[in-house]
Design an enzyme around this catalytic site. Structure first.
Site, PDB file in Angstrom:
ATOM      1  N   THR A  73     -43.285   8.979  42.954  1.00  0.00           N
ATOM      2  CA  THR A  73     -42.191   7.993  43.217  1.00  0.00           C
ATOM      3  C   THR A  73     -42.731   6.872  44.081  1.00  0.00           C
ATOM      4  O   THR A  73     -42.582   5.813  43.714  1.00  0.00           O
ATOM      5  CB  THR A  73     -40.851   8.148  44.933  1.00  0.00           C
ATOM      6  OG1 THR A  73     -42.407   8.345  45.990  1.00  0.00           O
ATOM      7  CG2 THR A  73     -40.243   9.441  44.370  1.00  0.00           C
TER       8      THR A  73
ATOM      9  N   ARG B 133      -0.957 -12.642  62.404  1.00  0.00           N
ATOM     10  CA  ARG B 133      -1.705 -11.641  62.719  1.00  0.00           C
ATOM     11  C   ARG B 133      -3.835 -12.300  62.672  1.00  0.00           C
ATOM     12  O   ARG B 133      -3.310 -13.036  61.183  1.00  0.00           O
ATOM     13  CB  ARG B 133      -1.999 -10.100  62.640  1.00  0.00           C
ATOM     14  CG  ARG B 133      -2.046  -9.389  61.506  1.00  0.00           C
ATOM     15  CD  ARG B 133      -2.201  -8.552  61.273  1.00  0.00           C
ATOM     16  NE  ARG B 133      -2.892  -8.317  59.868  1.00  0.00           N
ATOM     17  CZ  ARG B 133      -2.876  -6.801  59.326  1.00  0.00           C
ATOM     18  NH1 ARG B 133      -3.259  -5.414  60.776  1.00  0.00           N
ATOM     19  NH2 ARG B 133      -3.207  -6.622  58.021  1.00  0.00           N
TER      20      ARG B 133
END
Lengths: 296, 296, 296, 296
Positions: free
Chosen positions: B72, B190
């Site tokens: 990696t 709302r």
């Protein structure tokens, strides 16, 4: 199932050891949204409030006598109740009204500290026109205020928290001490990344908070962009000086700037040259620089 | 001081129990800054790259034979090396070049997934003019790309992550099921707060990524601001439909929108009325709504 | 101040573009504490619940008709109501009861997913004896369960999230591909730091969830400590195999392990030798390794 | 592409406005892992170090003259170099050696502050026996030290950060002020959840840091478990008093304890009674209580 007996034992042991020399308590993260319905548009404010009291509260600590204690839950209620009665034009004035109200209502409070953090929202533009009731979030940056009050006086500070900046040139760093711990090379052209936090106090009682905030924020952006930086410290001083110069209301200004390093990636193992183009972005470790400038 | 003996014991025990049916590995959070020095200005890109490989890697798991393993750490190097050779005009094209390079170089890789997250930076304006080399951070919102590649094909998706929005009216929620678990009242007006994440795929091979991104982002802002919402779902569908209508290159679009509730604070105990003005801002619990729309 | 007109315009534009191919909604982060008062001690459970529904909800998206919608606020209520009636012996059984209750109550729901995350608390020892009602937090590690239910079947998974581990020897990594992107040296003795997350399914309907959890957790700790690791993948496979061997109830197990690198600090510029003792602790970039093992 | 001209203009404007009254700088998050290979076991330490210097650094701010500046990168190197030469038996002694070394080496430094945060790792037990080289993470809780040094004196503090606790009974809160802002009922039996942070100073030069730490940590756990609490403040005072009583080395101790509320869920709308069993777990708002006790 009671711990009382053990508790008594411990309390005897503890009784004579120390004296309570400082105490404080309060409520943190009271999160408030206030919506003001003007004729032509809505004003939307989102604020988080922290309150801390000092005063005649020793007996709560020493014997559990809460008779002088304002419950932190009541402090939370007080924030919402005052918010319903206050225009919330600035967090500074709202914080001041909270502090004054607490000092007036609760004589046992000798000192109150209120910290207010305002989320920044921008109006959404629809076809180039600012929408009356819709907003997008403007990022991590916050606007803050701190109010420190006693029965004698109230002091107010304003601030900006975490304004993220980067410049890709006009930043040098060289001529620092070179000794056995030094591996950093002198650099004449580096990336300068930071996240500015700053806070200022005022020299008069009723400053124009919005103008001070807007001007300081512009000074930060402009100085950062145009100053030829020889160190983070150097730019920080410039920002502070220019802020003092441009905002006569400010008495003192404190700045904190991390140095968020971009480290040149070593391309030599791949037979490539890094012409100051490819960097590793890092969060840690980071430099941390601070300064306070006072009007002279 | 070796665990080998115990290890051997365990391995015998383990030998026959299961079969490895899926495996994948890679490098995450490879953070890259690329600075491109044009004649009249600097272009500054900050990207985080995640790479994941699948392929012929079983023997690493079963016997610790790493002979087919691309470390990696090498994937990380590869990202920086390719970044030095790629214009980085879009994260989509950069991600594609990473995926193609890996597939070409490492035959044992059957499938590669690259995810790229781009920080958004805006040029600082000095006296109304965009500065050539200075930027401020544009918040939590990110631009993203995902590349999924095999030796047969490459698929690319683009997206926006965490665009924070709020509107203070033109949002209703009523007519839902009212039963023994319902305490929420019907609401005709709302506050609607959210943080939109969305991702779309393309129906042709060389779409204009910047135009798609800019158009979708504008659609999100405009639809959110102007749509008369009867539910989060309702607005979400509108955004998806309009995005498909305005960007012919898009094949499918997926949206996720939390419903970040502002709860009216009950002022009745204080003999005050809350005229839909004072709200508790909350993070949790939150509604979470998602949808995928496909071009019909 | 209504956006209706604009909305209508947009809706026309949007009407024909796409089709809703997937939708889901629910409530996340419903945080519940349940206290069970036994004769000799208190049992304290702290759980966060996420619920997601799929089903016949299209008309909410397309025309804002909420008549089949269970409000996410009602889902929240349902969690607390069921918690008051359920022993909460395991999060698996509680999650199952939530899923079953929703499927039974709301026929329009075709599929329900419940995710439960349990905070881990340990009893405080006072003079070596477990206290009946006092606990300390056991860190970031969580116990989790996932329930996926339809009108035909319920599947349950159990898991562990973020069990932080480090070993200082018995870990090698060498023999990987060495090419133009490789700068990592072969290492015969390295620090291996990770944070294990894993999840497993069962092959029978009424497994002993506590035994499975306890056994798997012990397998993770023991295998990690005693396995002679030739790669993160190698250790991960060992853990999976031993878990399958020791817990007959498990059908399949998936593991994810980041490789949290400690990088040897280069002491050569300071004329010192780093005898594999001094390391830079890093968070990013990190390797990310995963595997799924199925009972053979 | 230089900002020099603009910069000069701004500098003139800024020149006379203010005076630098305070400055400090340093390096934060220097993350160090040290592995000590004893004959029978490995000792594993993971520490994050912050260093801050004050001194004769004004000219860096005012004119960009860095000739007295120790680069923060050199501070980072110094931490790793000293770590290779120090036993790292305690973070207190390591912090002291850093502070002393900096003061000795750099005469322009008038004051140095070092903060050290140690991750807590526990040995993994394999068949009941502590493994020689494998560890699991013990959670969010940290051990900390702070060293404040000048050319005249060094002061050391030790501490614990974020030890998470909950008790389910033996906690009352009543008798507090009941006025127009009060909605909280008196409670004779409540859940008391917190996350204790505390820090103490010493009254002699060479205290036994490990014993002090272990004893204080046990006092926190034991007092929290067994004290019959009439307020968070009450328990906090008890912990401080008992710590002073049991650790003669301590001169002063400061504690901070959030009150992490569990709010009873209202089951009445569902025709159920909440027998003090079902609670909403909340993060905010939270009470925040602090105290400092000095040996009398």
């Amino acid at each position: 199932m009671s711990g009382s007996d053990q508790s008594t034992t411990i309390s005897k042991e503890a009784r004579a050891a120390g004296v309570l020399v400082k105490n404080a308590y309060g409520k943190s993260r009271v999160r408030l949204t206030k919506l003001t319905r003007l004729d032509d548009r809505h004003v939307f404010k989102e604020i988080s409030v922290d309150i801390e009291l000092q005063g005649d509260f020793e007996r709560t600590y020493t014997v559990g006598d809460n008779s002088k204690v304002v419950a932190t839950d009541s402090m939370k209620n007080l924030v919402y109740v005052l918010a319903s009665q206050h225009p919330l034009d600035t967090i500074e004035s709202f914080g001041k009204s909270i502090a004054e109200h607490i000092l007036k209502t609760y004589k046992q409070v000798s000192s109150v500290h209120v910290r207010l953090v305002e989320e920044l929202w921008q109006r959404i533009l629809v076809n180039g026109k600012a929408n009356a009731h819709s907003f997008y979030g403007a990022g991590n940056e916050k606007r803050i205020a701190e109010v420190q009050g006693t029965h004698e006086s109230i002091e107010i500070k304003s601030g900006i928290e975490a304004l993220k900046l980067v410049k890709t040139t006009d930043s040098e760093f060289w001529g620092f001490i070179r000794d056995q711990y030094t591996t950093l090379p002198d650099v004449k052209d580096r990336i300068f990344g930071t996240s500015v936090s700053l806070e200022w106090s005022y020299r008069n009682a009723n400053p124009d908070y919005h103008t001070a905030y807007d001007t300081v924020r512009n000074v930060v952006l402009e100085c950062f962009a145009t100053h030829h930086s020889l160190a983070v410290q150097h730019t920080m001083n410039e920002i502070g000086q220019v802020a003092l110069a441009r905002v006569p209301d400010i008495q003192e200004i404190s700045l904190v700037m991390p140095n968020e390093h971009r480290i040149p990636f070593n391309l030599q193992p791949f037979n490539l040259e890094n012409k100051n183009e490819i960097f590793i972005t890092t969060d840690e470790p980071f430099g941390l620089i601070s300064a306070t400038l006072k009007r002279s």
